[in-house]
Design a protein around this motif. Structure first.
Motif, short mmCIF file in Angstrom:
data_model
loop_
_atom_site.label_atom_id
_atom_site.label_comp_id
_atom_site.label_asym_id
_atom_site.label_seq_id
_atom_site.Cartn_x
_atom_site.Cartn_y
_atom_site.Cartn_z
N ALA A 33 0.83 -1.21 0.00
CA ALA A 33 0.00 0.00 0.00
C ALA A 33 0.86 1.26 0.00
CB ALA A 33 -0.93 0.00 1.21
N GLY A 34 1.98 1.24 0.71
CA GLY A 34 2.79 2.43 0.85
C GLY A 34 3.80 2.64 -0.25
N ASP A 35 4.38 1.56 -0.76
CA ASP A 35 5.45 1.69 -1.75
C ASP A 35 4.95 1.85 -3.17
OD1 ASP A 35 7.10 1.38 0.39
OD2 ASP A 35 7.82 -0.61 -0.14
N ASP A 36 3.79 1.32 -3.47
CA ASP A 36 3.26 1.39 -4.83
C ASP A 36 1.75 1.62 -4.75
OD1 ASP A 36 2.92 1.25 -7.55
OD2 ASP A 36 3.98 -0.65 -7.79
N PRO A 37 1.34 2.81 -4.27
CA PRO A 37 -0.09 3.05 -4.04
C PRO A 37 -0.94 2.93 -5.30
CG PRO A 37 1.18 5.07 -3.70
CD PRO A 37 2.16 3.96 -3.90
N GLU A 38 -0.38 3.27 -6.46
CA GLU A 38 -1.15 3.15 -7.70
C GLU A 38 -1.48 1.69 -7.99
OE1 GLU A 38 1.84 4.79 -7.61
OE2 GLU A 38 1.09 6.84 -7.60
N LEU A 39 -0.47 0.83 -7.89
CA LEU A 39 -0.71 -0.59 -8.16
C LEU A 39 -1.60 -1.20 -7.08
CD1 LEU A 39 -0.12 -2.76 -10.23
CD2 LEU A 39 1.86 -3.44 -8.89
N TRP A 91 -3.18 2.39 8.14
CA TRP A 91 -1.88 1.77 8.33
C TRP A 91 -0.75 2.79 8.41
CZ3 TRP A 91 -2.74 -2.36 3.98
CH2 TRP A 91 -3.76 -3.24 4.39
N ARG A 92 -1.03 4.03 8.06
CA ARG A 92 0.00 5.08 8.14
C ARG A 92 0.00 5.78 9.49
NH1 ARG A 92 -2.15 5.82 2.84
NH2 ARG A 92 -3.59 7.38 3.64
N ARG A 93 -0.98 5.49 10.32
CA ARG A 93 -1.06 6.15 11.63
C ARG A 93 0.15 5.78 12.49
NH1 ARG A 93 -6.85 4.70 13.81
NH2 ARG A 93 -5.54 4.74 15.65
N PRO A 94 0.67 6.73 13.27
CA PRO A 94 1.86 6.45 14.08
C PRO A 94 1.62 5.41 15.19
CG PRO A 94 1.05 8.68 14.47
CD PRO A 94 0.23 8.12 13.36
N THR A 95 0.38 5.20 15.57
CA THR A 95 0.09 4.26 16.66
C THR A 95 -0.28 2.87 16.16
OG1 THR A 95 -2.23 4.98 16.66
CG2 THR A 95 -0.70 6.11 18.18
N ILE A 96 -0.28 2.65 14.85
CA ILE A 96 -0.82 1.40 14.31
C ILE A 96 -0.03 0.17 14.77
CG2 ILE A 96 0.39 1.40 12.10
CD1 ILE A 96 -3.33 0.52 12.63
#
Length: 196
Positions: free
Chosen positions: A100-106, A173-178
């Motif tokens: 999800a983070g490294d290739d959001p388009e794909l 998943w980007r939240r600092p507390t996840i």
């Protein structure tokens, strides 16, 4: 594609991923895939009878990568079942966050394809739950876990951790507390399995 290179289903799937990444699922066509390969679109259709079949095969290929990686984690490591289970869920979560983070388009493209290929997704989920069941059964055999119905327990574990692997939760998943939240949920589940 070089004239001497054989057109294979695997090569078509690789080219399809490239085309999907470039154009997205709404605009990508079989003609685009054929163009990348330097062949006619009829050559692609000889391997995949329809555009839907091609997109389903790409989705299955993408999902199976996670299945293989996770299966390797549980294969005969000699570690306690609790450690295996924690590693398995952590690896699944990390793989999903990475995609999800490294290739959001794909990742977004696969979100669309997954909606189209629900049968493939259901099979994928059953494979993953089957892997969790193997770990739970191992834990029961060793006396580490208490689970009268390992299959139902595996499904419950998978469902309970959905927030950390279901793509619909990707924005969280980007939240600092996840990570702390993941550790808290997994710790609670493991303590429940170990309770006598």
């Amino acid at each position: 594609m070089a004239a001497t290179e054989t057109l294979t289903a695997e090569r078509i799937l690789e080219a399809t991923e490239e085309v999907l990444r470039r154009y997205g699922p709404a605009k990508a066509t079989v003609v685009d895939v054929a163009r990348v390969l330097g062949v006619s679109h009829g050559s692609v259709y000889r391997h995949f009878r329809t555009k839907a079949a091609l997109r389903e095969a790409v989705t299955e290929r993408w999902l199976s990568r996670a299945e293989v990686m996770l299966a390797e984690l549980i294969a005969g490591s000699g570690r306690p079942a609790g450690e295996k289970l924690a590693s398995w869920f952590a690896a699944l979560f990390e793989a999903k966050r990475h995609k999800a983070g490294d290739d959001p388009e794909l990742f977004a493209t696969y979100g669309v394809l997954i909606d189209e290929a629900s049968g493939v997704v259901e099979e994928h989920i059953e494979v993953l739950i089957g892997q969790v069941r193997e770990i739970v059964e191992e834990g029961v055999r060793s006396g580490e876990f208490t689970a009268p119905d390992p299959a139902a327990t595996a499904r419950a574990l998978f469902d309970a951790t959905g927030r950390f692997h279901d793509p619909m939760y990707a924005p969280e998943w980007r939240r600092p507390t996840i990570e702390a939240e993941f550790d808290a949920v997994l710790g609670l589940l493991l303590r429940g399995l170990r309770a006598a």
